[in-house]
Write an enzyme that holds these catalytic residues in place. Structure first.
Site, short mmCIF file in Angstrom:
data_model
loop_
_atom_site.label_atom_id
_atom_site.label_comp_id
_atom_site.label_asym_id
_atom_site.label_seq_id
_atom_site.Cartn_x
_atom_site.Cartn_y
_atom_site.Cartn_z
N LYS A 179 45.09 42.79 55.84
CA LYS A 179 45.88 42.56 55.57
C LYS A 179 46.88 41.24 56.17
O LYS A 179 46.69 40.40 55.54
CB LYS A 179 45.83 42.92 54.54
CG LYS A 179 45.05 44.33 53.06
CD LYS A 179 45.39 45.02 51.96
CE LYS A 179 44.06 44.97 51.91
NZ LYS A 179 44.51 46.51 51.54
N LYS A 198 30.88 36.14 53.67
CA LYS A 198 31.04 37.18 52.60
C LYS A 198 31.39 36.33 51.45
O LYS A 198 32.55 35.72 51.40
CB LYS A 198 31.20 38.09 53.04
CG LYS A 198 32.17 39.34 52.09
CD LYS A 198 33.25 39.80 52.69
CE LYS A 198 33.42 41.31 51.25
NZ LYS A 198 34.50 41.39 51.56
N LYS A 206 37.12 36.58 47.26
CA LYS A 206 38.50 35.50 46.65
C LYS A 206 39.16 34.92 47.87
O LYS A 206 39.55 33.81 47.27
CB LYS A 206 39.23 36.11 45.20
CG LYS A 206 40.02 37.40 46.08
CD LYS A 206 40.74 37.74 44.58
CE LYS A 206 41.16 39.44 45.24
NZ LYS A 206 40.07 40.15 44.74
P1 ADP Z 1 37.52 40.14 48.12
O1 ADP Z 1 36.54 40.09 48.90
O2 ADP Z 1 37.08 38.78 46.63
O3 ADP Z 1 39.08 40.15 48.03
P2 ADP Z 1 37.45 43.30 46.68
O4 ADP Z 1 37.93 43.33 47.97
O5 ADP Z 1 38.90 42.74 45.57
O6 ADP Z 1 36.91 41.53 46.75
O7 ADP Z 1 36.61 43.74 46.79
C1 ADP Z 1 36.40 44.41 45.21
C2 ADP Z 1 35.02 45.96 45.85
O8 ADP Z 1 34.30 44.73 45.39
C3 ADP Z 1 34.98 45.89 46.87
O9 ADP Z 1 35.03 47.55 46.67
C4 ADP Z 1 33.76 45.57 47.72
O10 ADP Z 1 33.26 46.73 48.28
C5 ADP Z 1 33.25 44.47 46.69
N1 ADP Z 1 32.68 43.42 47.29
C6 ADP Z 1 33.82 42.09 46.62
N2 ADP Z 1 32.57 41.50 47.57
C7 ADP Z 1 31.61 41.46 47.79
C8 ADP Z 1 30.16 40.61 48.94
N3 ADP Z 1 30.90 39.70 48.90
N4 ADP Z 1 29.46 41.85 48.55
C9 ADP Z 1 29.45 42.73 48.26
N5 ADP Z 1 30.73 44.05 47.87
C10 ADP Z 1 32.03 43.43 48.10
#
Ligand code: ADP
Ligand code: TRP
Length: 324
Positions: A111, A190, A193
């Protein structure tokens, strides 16, 4: 009955990656035990420092979860900050958490490398997460692969506490969703956001269509065969279309004669249809004034009661007055 607990950070609008990677599996699990699901807004403070945004995200995530099938009659659904004892437990746990354990955390380093300010809260994030889990005597914690180390740390912290103060915490069992494939975003990496490559599950029709039509593809001409194995369109289509339609699209990739524009239109139609019942439920919830607040208030009462029992045990174990 096993208690299943998981949390999701309210840090944005939910996208397909969140839905297939986290929400859908969690919602399916509510039938297997006593589910405790919460919105991790104390955790979100490490990145969201705008009160209006925090309120909007909290509401949005709650609404979307309910629209996607979280059943408040089965699951206790609440806001992390409605149970402030979790911060008390986090402090107590932090006094038995070795510095070295936190210094090894990947998520902190990742992060910070991605520009998140290096605050004490960000560094102590895993301790608060351990408190989330231990405060409710959780048996099973379903999470994505990215959270695996946090669960190992929770077990280490619980073990350390139990070693010092006697058996107090239940050891939670991780349930890592290895099988959930990573959902690709508009650019093929992947969906996240942080990469601005998301498709929001409840986007307006026009906005969703525009995003899908903007999906990055190679420049293979319409008439030529295309590779079905490494296609973002197909990867997303497989998640939302009936298997026979997927098979047809795969055949058309192999034989050629159909362009990416056409495939994208079909992907959009399938996505739109897949989320139709959830959109309808969302509209219904929105028209029922106060529904979301009522669900969260009810969940908070249930969660506070469960937390009270554990805090009683903890305060007694460490030599503080219990039952205050
Ligand atoms: P972002 O990557 O958009 O910031 P988060 O890290 O807040 O999303 O993700 C929240 C949950 O959604 C996590 O537990 C993660 O396992 C799942 N997740 C997020 N993006 C993906 C993805 N592209 N494929 C599968 N699972 C995902
Ligand atoms: N750290 C998790 C994430 O970013 C969210 C979370 C906070 C959580 N507390 C938790 C998940 C407790 C499971 C259990 O996805």
């Amino acid at each position: 009955m096993k208690r299943i607990l998981t949390g999701i950070q309210p840090t944005g609008t939910l996208h397909l990656g969140n839905y297939f990677g986290a929400m859908k599996p969690a919602i399916a699990l509510q039938h297997e035990g006593e589910a405790f699901y919460f919105i991790a807004d104390y955790h979100a403070l490490t990145t969201v420092q705008d009160p209006q945004k925090l309120r909007d995200y909290n509401r949005g995530v709650a609404l979307d979860f309910l629209a996607c099938g979280l059943d408040p009659a089965r699951a206790c659904f609440f806001l992390q900050s409605d149970v402030p004892q979790v911060t008390e437990l986090a402090w107590i746990l932090s006094t038995v958490t070795p510095m070295g354990l936190l210094e090894r955390a990947h998520s902190y380093k990742d992060k910070v490398a991605h520009g998140v300010p290096a605050s004490h809260g960000l560094f102590a994030y895993p301790v608060l997460m351990a408190a989330d889990i231990l405060l409710y005597d959780s048996d099973v914690v379903p999470v994505g692969k990215d959270q695996k180390q946090h669960l190992e740390m929770t077990r280490d912290i619980a073990g350390k506490f139990n070693e010092i103060y006697g058996d107090t915490f239940k050891m939670p069992e991780p349930r890592i969703q290895e099988s959930t494939a990573v959902v690709p975003g508009l650019d093929g990496q992947k969906m996240s956001k942080s990469y601005s490559n998301t498709i929001e599950i409840f986007a307006e029709e026009k906005a969703m269509k525009k995003k899908v039509m903007g999906l990055v593809t190679d420049s293979t001409p319409v008439e030529s065969p295309k590779d079905p194995t490494d296609s973002t369109i197909l990867a997303l289509y497989r998640l939302v279309a009936p298997p026979e339609n997927v098979a047809t699209m795969e055949d058309e990739y192999r034989t050629g004669g159909v362009g990416y524009g056409d495939f994208k239109k079909r992907l959009f139609a399938a996505l739109w249809e897949y989320f139709a019942p959830m959109r309808a439920r969302r509209e219904e919830i929105l028209s029922e004034k106060g529904y979301v607040d009522d669900v969260l208030a009810h969940g908070a009462r249930q969660a506070r009661s469960a937390a009270g029992h554990v805090m009683h045990r903890v305060r007694e174990a460490i030599g503080m007055r219990a039952g205050i």
